[in-house]
Design a protein around this motif. Structure first.
Motif, PDB file in Angstrom:
ATOM      1  N   GLY A   8      12.069  -4.859  -4.924  1.00 10.58           N
ATOM      2  CA  GLY A   8      11.028  -5.803  -5.345  1.00 10.58           C
ATOM      3  C   GLY A   8      11.130  -7.158  -4.672  1.00 10.58           C
ATOM      4  N   MET A   9      11.546  -7.175  -3.427  1.00 10.13           N
ATOM      5  CA  MET A   9      11.651  -8.449  -2.700  1.00 10.13           C
ATOM      6  C   MET A   9      10.260  -8.872  -2.218  1.00 10.13           C
ATOM      7  SD  MET A   9      14.772  -9.466  -2.832  1.00 10.13           S
ATOM      8  CE  MET A   9      14.708 -10.777  -1.640  1.00 10.13           C
ATOM      9  N   GLU A  10       9.421  -9.237  -3.191  1.00  9.39           N
ATOM     10  CA  GLU A  10       8.041  -9.639  -2.919  1.00  9.39           C
ATOM     11  C   GLU A  10       7.753 -10.964  -3.609  1.00  9.39           C
ATOM     12  OE1 GLU A  10       5.698  -6.361  -4.447  1.00  9.39           O
ATOM     13  OE2 GLU A  10       7.351  -5.067  -3.875  1.00  9.39           O
ATOM     14  N   GLU A  11       6.903 -11.744  -2.994  1.00  8.51           N
ATOM     15  CA  GLU A  11       6.461 -12.980  -3.632  1.00  8.51           C
ATOM     16  C   GLU A  11       5.859 -12.628  -4.986  1.00  8.51           C
ATOM     17  OE1 GLU A  11       6.727 -16.310  -2.631  1.00  8.51           O
ATOM     18  OE2 GLU A  11       8.044 -15.437  -1.120  1.00  8.51           O
ATOM     19  N   GLU A  12       6.075 -13.450  -5.951  1.00  6.45           N
ATOM     20  CA  GLU A  12       5.658 -13.313  -7.345  1.00  6.45           C
ATOM     21  C   GLU A  12       6.541 -12.361  -8.139  1.00  6.45           C
ATOM     22  OE1 GLU A  12       1.473 -12.677  -7.764  1.00  6.45           O
ATOM     23  OE2 GLU A  12       0.979 -14.479  -6.663  1.00  6.45           O
ATOM     24  N   LEU A  13       7.445 -11.640  -7.473  1.00  8.66           N
ATOM     25  CA  LEU A  13       8.461 -10.855  -8.175  1.00  8.66           C
ATOM     26  C   LEU A  13       9.831 -11.500  -7.981  1.00  8.66           C
ATOM     27  CD1 LEU A  13       7.566  -7.100  -7.529  1.00  8.66           C
ATOM     28  CD2 LEU A  13       7.362  -8.392  -9.640  1.00  8.66           C
ATOM     29  N   SER A  49       7.383  -3.751  -1.219  1.00  4.67           N
ATOM     30  CA  SER A  49       6.266  -2.820  -1.136  1.00  4.67           C
ATOM     31  C   SER A  49       5.013  -3.541  -0.673  1.00  4.67           C
ATOM     32  CB  SER A  49       6.031  -2.210  -2.518  1.00  4.67           C
ATOM     33  OG  SER A  49       4.914  -1.375  -2.504  1.00  4.67           O
ATOM     34  N   LYS A  50       4.197  -2.868   0.083  1.00  3.72           N
ATOM     35  CA  LYS A  50       2.914  -3.434   0.504  1.00  3.72           C
ATOM     36  C   LYS A  50       1.868  -3.326  -0.598  1.00  3.72           C
ATOM     37  CE  LYS A  50       3.606  -4.097   5.076  1.00  3.72           C
ATOM     38  NZ  LYS A  50       3.349  -5.297   5.772  1.00  3.72           N
ATOM     39  N   GLN A  51       2.074  -2.381  -1.512  1.00  3.70           N
ATOM     40  CA  GLN A  51       1.173  -2.242  -2.663  1.00  3.70           C
ATOM     41  C   GLN A  51       1.974  -1.708  -3.836  1.00  3.70           C
ATOM     42  OE1 GLN A  51      -1.760   0.470  -1.115  1.00  3.70           O
ATOM     43  NE2 GLN A  51      -0.780   2.214  -2.060  1.00  3.70           N
ATOM     44  N   ARG A  52       1.549  -2.046  -5.040  1.00  3.40           N
ATOM     45  CA  ARG A  52       2.241  -1.546  -6.228  1.00  3.40           C
ATOM     46  C   ARG A  52       1.302  -1.537  -7.411  1.00  3.40           C
ATOM     47  NH1 ARG A  52       7.004  -2.665  -7.739  1.00  3.40           N
ATOM     48  NH2 ARG A  52       7.748  -3.529  -5.796  1.00  3.40           N
ATOM     49  N   VAL A  53       1.665  -0.750  -8.410  1.00  2.00           N
ATOM     50  CA  VAL A  53       0.947  -0.715  -9.680  1.00  2.00           C
ATOM     51  C   VAL A  53       1.880  -1.327 -10.712  1.00  2.00           C
ATOM     52  CG1 VAL A  53      -0.101   0.727 -11.449  1.00  2.00           C
ATOM     53  CG2 VAL A  53      -0.354   1.338  -9.040  1.00  2.00           C
ATOM     54  N   SER A  54       1.418  -2.353 -11.379  1.00  2.00           N
ATOM     55  CA  SER A  54       2.206  -3.036 -12.388  1.00  2.00           C
ATOM     56  C   SER A  54       1.358  -3.225 -13.634  1.00  2.00           C
ATOM     57  CB  SER A  54       2.677  -4.388 -11.843  1.00  2.00           C
ATOM     58  OG  SER A  54       3.445  -5.057 -12.801  1.00  2.00           O
ATOM     59  N   TYR A  55       1.844  -2.714 -14.755  1.00  2.00           N
ATOM     60  CA  TYR A  55       1.104  -2.783 -16.015  1.00  2.00           C
ATOM     61  C   TYR A  55      -0.311  -2.215 -15.877  1.00  2.00           C
ATOM     62  CZ  TYR A  55       4.947  -5.850 -17.224  1.00  2.00           C
ATOM     63  OH  TYR A  55       6.207  -6.372 -17.440  1.00  2.00           O
ATOM     64  N   GLY A  56      -0.433  -1.130 -15.108  1.00  6.84           N
ATOM     65  CA  GLY A  56      -1.707  -0.443 -14.957  1.00  6.84           C
ATOM     66  C   GLY A  56      -2.666  -1.071 -13.963  1.00  6.84           C
ATOM     67  N   SER A  59      -2.100  -3.672  -7.088  1.00 11.06           N
ATOM     68  CA  SER A  59      -2.186  -4.847  -6.222  1.00 11.06           C
ATOM     69  C   SER A  59      -1.866  -4.400  -4.803  1.00 11.06           C
ATOM     70  CB  SER A  59      -1.248  -5.952  -6.686  1.00 11.06           C
ATOM     71  OG  SER A  59       0.089  -5.507  -6.713  1.00 11.06           O
ATOM     72  N   PHE A  60      -2.694  -4.816  -3.884  1.00  9.72           N
ATOM     73  CA  PHE A  60      -2.571  -4.430  -2.485  1.00  9.72           C
ATOM     74  C   PHE A  60      -2.192  -5.641  -1.646  1.00  9.72           C
ATOM     75  CE2 PHE A  60      -5.560  -1.643  -4.574  1.00  9.72           C
ATOM     76  CZ  PHE A  60      -5.087  -0.392  -4.225  1.00  9.72           C
ATOM     77  N   PHE A  61      -1.675  -5.384  -0.472  1.00 10.68           N
ATOM     78  CA  PHE A  61      -1.326  -6.431   0.487  1.00 10.68           C
ATOM     79  C   PHE A  61      -0.310  -7.404  -0.094  1.00 10.68           C
ATOM     80  CE2 PHE A  61      -5.795  -5.234   1.232  1.00 10.68           C
ATOM     81  CZ  PHE A  61      -5.597  -4.505   2.393  1.00 10.68           C
ATOM     82  N   ARG A  62       0.727  -6.846  -0.711  1.00 10.46           N
ATOM     83  CA  ARG A  62       1.810  -7.657  -1.246  1.00 10.46           C
ATOM     84  C   ARG A  62       2.497  -8.398  -0.101  1.00 10.46           C
ATOM     85  NH1 ARG A  62       2.090  -8.292  -6.553  1.00 10.46           N
ATOM     86  NH2 ARG A  62       4.268  -8.694  -6.217  1.00 10.46           N
ATOM     87  N   VAL A  63       3.051  -9.553  -0.390  1.00  8.41           N
ATOM     88  CA  VAL A  63       3.703 -10.377   0.626  1.00  8.41           C
ATOM     89  C   VAL A  63       5.218 -10.292   0.441  1.00  8.41           C
ATOM     90  CG1 VAL A  63       3.949 -12.721   1.509  1.00  8.41           C
ATOM     91  CG2 VAL A  63       1.728 -11.928   0.680  1.00  8.41           C
TER      92      VAL A  63
END
Length: 73
Positions: A8-13, A49-56, A59-63
């Motif tokens: 989960g090394m993504e911005e906002e995570l 990840s470039k995309q993920r599903v969180s709480y249903g 989100s695409f194009f994760r940074v």
């Protein structure tokens, strides 16, 4: 630990979304990342990840996390 995974090394995570609003919170997230990385004795895996599903919600194009870009290698 011989092997450490940081997922989960993504911005906002990591750093979390609150850290973007508070410089002290951002530095605490940076310290947590450093501690996690330095626990690896032999191998460190960092994933994002470039995309993920969180709480249903999709989100695409994760940074990728800025912490990954700050690494010297």
């Amino acid at each position: 630990f011989p092997v450490v995974f940081i997922a989960g090394m993504e911005e906002e995570l990591f750093p979390n979304s609150k850290a973007n609003l508070d410089s002290e919170e951002l530095e605490e997230e940076r310290r947590l990342c450093y501690v996690a990385m330095t626990r690896a004795e032999e191998v460190l895996y960092m994933t994002y990840s470039k995309q993920r599903v969180s709480y249903g919600t999709s989100s695409f194009f994760r940074v990728k996390s800025r912490f990954v870009d700050e690494l010297p290698f």
